[in-house]
Write a protein that holds these residues in place. Structure first.
Motif, PDB file in Angstrom:
ATOM      1  N   GLU A   1      30.902 -21.359 128.101  1.00  0.00           N
ATOM      2  CA  GLU A   1      31.625 -22.629 128.175  1.00  0.00           C
ATOM      3  C   GLU A   1      31.148 -23.573 127.077  1.00  0.00           C
ATOM      4  OE1 GLU A   1      31.683 -24.381 132.122  1.00  0.00           O
ATOM      5  OE2 GLU A   1      31.609 -22.384 133.015  1.00  0.00           O
TER       6      GLU A   1
ATOM      7  N   VAL B   1      24.668  -9.907 129.881  1.00  0.00           N
ATOM      8  CA  VAL B   1      23.942 -10.171 131.131  1.00  0.00           C
ATOM      9  C   VAL B   1      23.072  -8.947 131.394  1.00  0.00           C
ATOM     10  CG1 VAL B   1      24.131 -10.667 133.598  1.00  0.00           C
ATOM     11  CG2 VAL B   1      25.859 -11.561 132.007  1.00  0.00           C
TER      12      VAL B   1
ATOM     13  N   GLN C   1      27.681 -17.412 131.611  1.00  0.00           N
ATOM     14  CA  GLN C   1      28.991 -18.048 131.688  1.00  0.00           C
ATOM     15  C   GLN C   1      28.913 -19.501 131.237  1.00  0.00           C
ATOM     16  OE1 GLN C   1      32.006 -16.887 132.111  1.00  0.00           O
ATOM     17  NE2 GLN C   1      32.840 -18.969 131.907  1.00  0.00           N
ATOM     18  N   TRP C   2      27.856 -20.195 131.621  1.00  0.00           N
ATOM     19  CA  TRP C   2      27.628 -21.584 131.202  1.00  0.00           C
ATOM     20  C   TRP C   2      27.545 -21.642 129.673  1.00  0.00           C
ATOM     21  CZ3 TRP C   2      24.096 -25.047 134.679  1.00  0.00           C
ATOM     22  CH2 TRP C   2      24.133 -26.377 134.251  1.00  0.00           C
TER      23      TRP C   2
ATOM     24  N   THR D   1      21.176 -29.481 138.810  1.00  0.00           N
ATOM     25  CA  THR D   1      20.953 -28.291 139.626  1.00  0.00           C
ATOM     26  C   THR D   1      19.965 -28.613 140.745  1.00  0.00           C
ATOM     27  OG1 THR D   1      19.042 -27.469 138.395  1.00  0.00           O
ATOM     28  CG2 THR D   1      21.230 -26.909 137.530  1.00  0.00           C
TER      29      THR D   1
ATOM     30  N   SER E   1      21.324 -21.530 128.487  1.00  0.00           N
ATOM     31  CA  SER E   1      22.691 -22.067 128.368  1.00  0.00           C
ATOM     32  C   SER E   1      23.216 -22.097 126.938  1.00  0.00           C
ATOM     33  CB  SER E   1      22.760 -23.472 128.973  1.00  0.00           C
ATOM     34  OG  SER E   1      21.893 -24.347 128.279  1.00  0.00           O
TER      35      SER E   1
ATOM     36  N   SER F   1      20.836 -13.893 134.011  1.00  0.00           N
ATOM     37  CA  SER F   1      21.659 -14.662 134.944  1.00  0.00           C
ATOM     38  C   SER F   1      23.112 -14.683 134.490  1.00  0.00           C
ATOM     39  CB  SER F   1      21.135 -16.099 135.057  1.00  0.00           C
ATOM     40  OG  SER F   1      22.066 -16.927 135.718  1.00  0.00           O
ATOM     41  N   LYS F   2      23.988 -14.106 135.291  1.00  0.00           N
ATOM     42  CA  LYS F   2      25.416 -14.121 134.973  1.00  0.00           C
ATOM     43  C   LYS F   2      25.949 -15.546 134.900  1.00  0.00           C
ATOM     44  CE  LYS F   2      29.849 -12.247 136.582  1.00  0.00           C
ATOM     45  NZ  LYS F   2      30.512 -11.421 137.638  1.00  0.00           N
ATOM     46  N   GLY F   3      25.463 -16.403 135.803  1.00  0.00           N
ATOM     47  CA  GLY F   3      25.916 -17.792 135.815  1.00  0.00           C
ATOM     48  C   GLY F   3      25.523 -18.542 134.557  1.00  0.00           C
ATOM     49  N   MET F   4      24.300 -18.289 134.048  1.00  0.00           N
ATOM     50  CA  MET F   4      23.866 -18.993 132.840  1.00  0.00           C
ATOM     51  C   MET F   4      24.615 -18.474 131.605  1.00  0.00           C
ATOM     52  SD  MET F   4      22.017 -21.369 133.872  1.00  0.00           S
ATOM     53  CE  MET F   4      22.021 -22.019 132.222  1.00  0.00           C
TER      54      MET F   4
ATOM     55  N   LYS G   1      18.430  -8.535 135.750  1.00  0.00           N
ATOM     56  CA  LYS G   1      19.772  -8.383 136.304  1.00  0.00           C
ATOM     57  C   LYS G   1      19.765  -7.606 137.611  1.00  0.00           C
ATOM     58  CE  LYS G   1      24.164  -6.120 135.162  1.00  0.00           C
ATOM     59  NZ  LYS G   1      24.840  -5.260 134.161  1.00  0.00           N
TER      60      LYS G   1
ATOM     61  N   SER H   1      29.845 -32.594 136.452  1.00  0.00           N
ATOM     62  CA  SER H   1      29.346 -32.175 135.142  1.00  0.00           C
ATOM     63  C   SER H   1      29.806 -33.198 134.115  1.00  0.00           C
ATOM     64  CB  SER H   1      29.847 -30.775 134.769  1.00  0.00           C
ATOM     65  OG  SER H   1      31.241 -30.768 134.587  1.00  0.00           O
TER      66      SER H   1
END
Length: 282
Positions: free
Chosen positions: A150, A166, A146-147, A79, A121, A141-144, A197, A64
């Motif tokens: 950040e 989410v 979190q992104w 990705t 994001s 998206s839980k991952g997005m 979700k 990253s």
């Protein structure tokens, strides 16, 4: 400061610089010939969809890296689908959202409540936060999500009033309506096809009308704007404008294409569409 630039396009490809990384990726709408063929040798990596999804040179890239995109510092990462964590065609929208919310907050002498649906994001969420708005960021998206959190930390906005949700966007708005929560400004970028979700199916041609009706229901009594964007073929600027005009007849409407842009002389590349409704009082 801006670390993004479109360097060239053509032959169904686009050459872009994201900070210290230069990438060669597919771009179906770039049907013209590249203007600077020698420039493409600068690419650090190449993504293709011809025989499945494949990166070439990915192993030479960092896992990253960070790039400033129109005043927002973004964490980027390659990705498996060829995306990076930012869609740079939306960056002019970020500018508009930031300045519009800043100006309106100054008039009202209080922060506006901003809702970002299908929020990815977080670039637009963070631009809105920079404009002083209190924000709600919703993505399935839980991952997005979190992104995006950040990215908030990268911009020293980790403590700003931002709700990170989410959830399926339609279900979330239904609950907000029951709770009596309302928003002064709303951005939505519905996918052509997606899942919520809990695996809920979202197909834009069937679900968008319901989404927009829910958007109208969660608007405050003193709304500032509704901003609708799309990357779905056939959803032209006029289509989006007609949808908003039918939903919110009293107000100012604008529409256009989202563009990837570079230095003077580099062809603009159309990369989606937008329309925005603004209160008649604006």
């Amino acid at each position: 400061m801006n670390d993004y630039s479109l360097l060239d396009s053509g032959g169904g490809r686009k050459l872009e610089r994201f900070g210290k990384v230069t990438l060669d990726r597919p771009c179906a709408q770039a049907v013209w010939n590249p203007a600077q063929p020698k420039l493409w040798k600068q690419a650090d990596a190449f993504f293709t969809r011809k025989n499945g999804l494949e990166w070439r040179g990915r192993e030479q890239l960092p896992d990253s890296w960070h790039a400033m995109v129109n005043g927002v510092k973004m964490k980027l990462s390659t990705t498996d689908f060829g995306h990076l964590g930012v869609f740079p065609e939306t960056r002019e929208m970020w500018n508009w959202i930031r300045e519009t919310l800043r100006a309106e907050s100054s008039k009202r002498q209080s922060p506006l409540n901003f809702l970002n649906l299908f929020a990815y994001s977080g670039g637009a969420t963070l631009a809105a936060a920079q404009g002083g708005a209190h924000c709600c960021h919703v993505d399935a998206s839980k991952g997005m999500v979190q992104w995006a959190r950040e990215n908030a930390d990268l911009n020293q906005l980790g403590d700003h009033p931002i709700r990170w949700i989410v959830d399926d966007c339609n279900k979330f708005m239904q609950r907000e309506i029951r709770r009596g929560r309302r928003y002064d400004a709303i951005l939505l970028d519905p996918p052509s096809f997606g899942r919520g979700k809990s695996g809920e199916l979202y197909k834009i041609e069937h679900a968008l009308i319901e989404t927009l009706e829910l958007v109208k229901a969660v608007l405050s009594d003193q709304p500032c704007f509704v901003y609708l964007t799309s990357h779905t073929p056939g959803f032209t600027p006029i289509v989006l404008k007609n949808l908003l005009q039918q939903l919110l007849p009293k107000g100012k409407l604008e529409c256009g294409e989202m563009l990837l842009t570079g230095a003077p002389g580099v062809f603009d590349v159309p990369s989606g569409t937008w329309s925005r409704w603004m209160s008649a009082a604006k």
